[in-house]
Design an enzyme around this catalytic site. Structure first.
Site, mmCIF file in Angstrom:
data_model
loop_
_atom_site.group_PDB
_atom_site.id
_atom_site.type_symbol
_atom_site.label_atom_id
_atom_site.label_comp_id
_atom_site.label_asym_id
_atom_site.label_seq_id
_atom_site.Cartn_x
_atom_site.Cartn_y
_atom_site.Cartn_z
ATOM 1 N N ARG A 74 -5.933 -8.530 -10.449
ATOM 2 C CA ARG A 74 -6.739 -9.814 -10.674
ATOM 3 C C ARG A 74 -8.107 -9.467 -10.932
ATOM 4 N NH1 ARG A 74 -9.643 -9.471 -6.060
ATOM 5 N NH2 ARG A 74 -9.314 -8.900 -4.423
ATOM 6 N N LYS B 179 0.922 -1.540 0.105
ATOM 7 C CA LYS B 179 0.397 0.164 -0.124
ATOM 8 C C LYS B 179 0.753 1.410 0.428
ATOM 9 C CE LYS B 179 -4.060 -2.561 2.421
ATOM 10 N NZ LYS B 179 -4.662 -2.232 1.665
ATOM 11 N N GLU C 195 -2.804 7.093 7.188
ATOM 12 C CA GLU C 195 -4.614 7.698 6.041
ATOM 13 C C GLU C 195 -5.361 8.366 7.014
ATOM 14 O OE1 GLU C 195 -6.046 5.024 3.783
ATOM 15 O OE2 GLU C 195 -4.048 4.348 2.298
ATOM 16 N N HIS D 171 -15.000 -3.941 7.141
ATOM 17 C CA HIS D 171 -14.305 -3.678 5.675
ATOM 18 C C HIS D 171 -14.146 -4.703 4.831
ATOM 19 C CE1 HIS D 171 -13.103 0.044 9.220
ATOM 20 N NE2 HIS D 171 -12.130 -1.381 9.360
HETATM 21 P P1 ADP Z 1 -8.272 -4.498 1.956
HETATM 22 O O1 ADP Z 1 -6.978 -3.947 1.150
HETATM 23 O O2 ADP Z 1 -7.562 -4.405 3.876
HETATM 24 O O3 ADP Z 1 -9.021 -4.545 2.149
HETATM 25 P P2 ADP Z 1 -8.732 -1.862 1.846
HETATM 26 O O4 ADP Z 1 -7.397 -0.488 1.752
HETATM 27 O O5 ADP Z 1 -8.927 -1.637 -0.011
HETATM 28 O O6 ADP Z 1 -8.094 -2.991 2.817
HETATM 29 O O7 ADP Z 1 -10.051 -1.243 2.257
HETATM 30 C C1 ADP Z 1 -10.735 -1.455 3.027
HETATM 31 C C2 ADP Z 1 -11.813 -0.838 3.526
HETATM 32 O O8 ADP Z 1 -11.372 -0.312 4.514
HETATM 33 C C3 ADP Z 1 -12.429 0.277 2.550
HETATM 34 O O9 ADP Z 1 -13.504 -0.303 1.228
HETATM 35 C C4 ADP Z 1 -13.276 1.276 3.663
HETATM 36 O O10 ADP Z 1 -14.526 1.199 4.222
HETATM 37 C C5 ADP Z 1 -12.279 0.823 4.834
HETATM 38 N N1 ADP Z 1 -11.315 2.033 4.967
HETATM 39 C C6 ADP Z 1 -10.071 2.537 3.935
HETATM 40 N N2 ADP Z 1 -8.883 2.976 4.351
HETATM 41 C C7 ADP Z 1 -9.803 4.184 4.924
HETATM 42 C C8 ADP Z 1 -9.465 5.361 5.249
HETATM 43 N N3 ADP Z 1 -8.727 6.117 4.964
HETATM 44 N N4 ADP Z 1 -10.997 6.126 5.315
HETATM 45 C C9 ADP Z 1 -11.822 5.302 5.830
HETATM 46 N N5 ADP Z 1 -12.502 4.469 5.578
HETATM 47 C C10 ADP Z 1 -11.031 3.274 4.953
#
Ligand code: ADP
Length: 495
Positions: free
Chosen positions: A292, A116, A200, A235
């Site tokens: 993917r 990330k 973040e 999430h």
């Molecule tokens: P993973 O790779 O574990 O799936 P992501 O970065 O794709 O994690 O985030 C998954 C979910 O977590 C997002 O769809 C959102 O709901 C929440 N999320 C992630 N980062 C943030 C953020 N900075 N602010 C608010 N919600 C977040």
């Protein structure tokens, strides 16, 4: 075109790929662990090889063994599906080294997008808006706290190697920072073997909007519009739809263009998804790229009329994309519900067991991507997804009504599943008519409304159980002489 490919996966996605390959005239080779030997994907493939491994999961992750099987069975390419080895740069590299085409991006693209923090650095350089925060490991707490104060609380601590919603910690105020950081780091090491944690800004009430892209080996990259995946628990997505009701043509074009730039910046090849968070001001921020085919790809297939699984195989072979950006038109509305064996009344905890009875819905505009049959097991070894139920119609309301009916016609006996929860969401006013976001399940959805329904559902299921019992019982006790000719038979006699 390829003559034969190996599918390094199981369940519904293995079947999806077997079918796509078959339509392209390609033979498929399945690999399976002993516990999966009776699963439909094993039966459906043209060839199937049993994996030798200590645990069921480790077999599907055994790079060396999978490549050996591919070589010995004469496969020219390997499709990794999603999960397992699909985002493993070493696997993509091992395929290259063995002269087998990995149906997916080059190792470098997977690697950079798999971290990330590295992805944030690259996207920032490419002019893709990223969520405000840091791009490096937090090492100096005083500095980190200063940055957090500048961004403004709450902030989210995230594992660079994170995935599956793991390794995230919400921090509400400065006093919680150090303790939360240490907890996030412990989880990062335990889950991913990597202690890199960064921060973040926590976006309040965001929508999860993602853009599907496809890139060929000739420099052509096209986006296929967005999916709204805001309905999540832990999430993680449960309901996805396309198009999103909050995107107008202008925003769709802008997000699409940014997504194409993101893919170009990492020399992308194949199908991929750029995930964004969209805030209430309709500002969007890059979250991550999934390198993917996604679980939720069917909704895009339905609204664009593009078969992503087939196109993915074709571009891996070296074919040029058969369409340009101008050719892509979004038509109608599609929604997908992931049918999980989980208990919505108990924090969506996985349920396991044998499927005693399974009746899948069907009909106009109803698609079920499944991989499990009656008498199969949902076990602790794998993700508890039973299938994906997708409906398609001209408008969102129609697609949602269709989904409600399809959910009503879906009968699963053997363990808890989230169908009652999904049905209630289809009726929910916020979901139907308002801005719904990633906090929907926690904030807007009241699980208590499921309690009353549980009784009605149980009655329904009890009825099926007793019917099945009587049916089987009658079968056994009726002497053959007492079999009556059915009315249907009488009618046909009269013809
Ligand atoms: P993973 O790779 O574990 O799936 P992501 O970065 O794709 O994690 O985030 C998954 C979910 O977590 C997002 O769809 C959102 O709901 C929440 N999320 C992630 N980062 C943030 C953020 N900075 N602010 C608010 N919600 C977040």
């Amino acid at each position: 075109m390829f003559k034969r490919i190996l599918i390094a996966n199981r369940g519904e996605i293995a079947i999806r790929i077997i079918n796509a390959a078959r339509e392209l005239g390609i033979e498929s080779v399945a690999i399976f662990h002993e516990v999966d030997k009776k699963m439909p994907f094993v039966m459906n493939a043209d060839f199937a090889y049993q994996l030798q491994s200590d645990t069921p999961k480790s077999g599907y992750l055994d790079i060396e063994q999978i490549i050996d099987i591919a070589k010995n069975s004469g496969c020219e390419a390997i499709h990794p599906g999603y999960g397992f080895l699909s985002e493993n740069a070493k696997f993509s590299q091992a395929c290259n080294d063995a002269n087998i085409k990995f149906i997916g991006p080059k190792p470098h693209s997977i690697e950079v997008m798999g971290s990330k923090t590295e992805a944030r650095i690259l996207m920032d350089k490419a002019g893709v808006p990223i969520v405000p925060g840091t791009k490096e490991k937090i090492e100096n707490f005083d500095e980190a706290k200063e940055i957090a104060n500048k961004i403004g609380y709450p902030i989210l601590l995230k594992a660079a190697a994170g995935g599956g919603g793991k390794g995230m910690r919400l921090v509400h105020k400065e006093e919680e920072f150090i303790e939360s950081y240490q907890a996030a780091q412990r989880e990062a090491i335990k889950s991913f073997g990597d202690d890199l944690v960064y921060m973040e800004k926590y976006i309040i009430n965001p929508k999860h909007i993602e853009i599907q892209v496809i890139a060929d080996q000739h420099g052509n990259i096209v986006h296929l519009g967005e999916r709204d995946c805001s309905i999540q628990r832990r999430h993680q997505k449960v309901i996805e739809e396309a198009p999103s009701v909050v995107l107008d043509e202008d925003l769709r074009n802008r997000m699409g263009e940014v997504a194409v730039n993101a893919a170009r910046a990492c020399n992308y090849e194949g199908v991929g998804t750029i995930e964004f968070l969209l805030d209430l001001n309709k500002d969007f921020y890059f979250l991550e790229m999934n390198t993917r085919l996604q679980v939720e790809h069917p909704v895009t297939e339905l609204v664009t009329n593009v078969d992503l699984a087939k196109e993915q195989i074709k571009v891996a072979y070296g074919s040029k994309l058969p369409f340009t950006q101008e050719d892509i038109k979004i038509q109608g509305f599609a929604i997908e519900c992931r049918i999980y064996a989980e208990d919505p009344l108990n924090n969506f905890l996985p349920s396991i067991g044998k499927i005693n009875y399974l009746q899948s819905p069907s009909g106009n505009g109803v698609r079920v991507d499944g991989g499990i049959e009656s008498q199969d097991e949902i076990s602790i070894h794998f993700d508890p997804m039973i299938s994906k139920l997708i409906t398609y119609a001209q408008t969102r309301d129609e697609a949602l009504d269709k989904m409600k009916t399809a959910l009503k016609n879906y009968k699963i006996i053997g363990f808890n599943n989230i169908i009652p929860f999904l049905s209630k969401v289809m009726d929910d006013n916020t979901f139907r008519n308002e801005w719904f976001d990633t906090s929907f399940i926690d904030k807007s959805f009241d699980n208590r409304i499921l309690e009353n329904d549980k009784i009605a559902d149980n009655e329904d299921l009890a009825l099926i159980s007793s019917f099945m019992y009587l049916k089987n019982k009658n079968k056994k006790i009726l002497p053959s002489t007492e079999h009556k000719i059915s009315n249907w038979k009488n009618l046909s006699f009269k013809k």
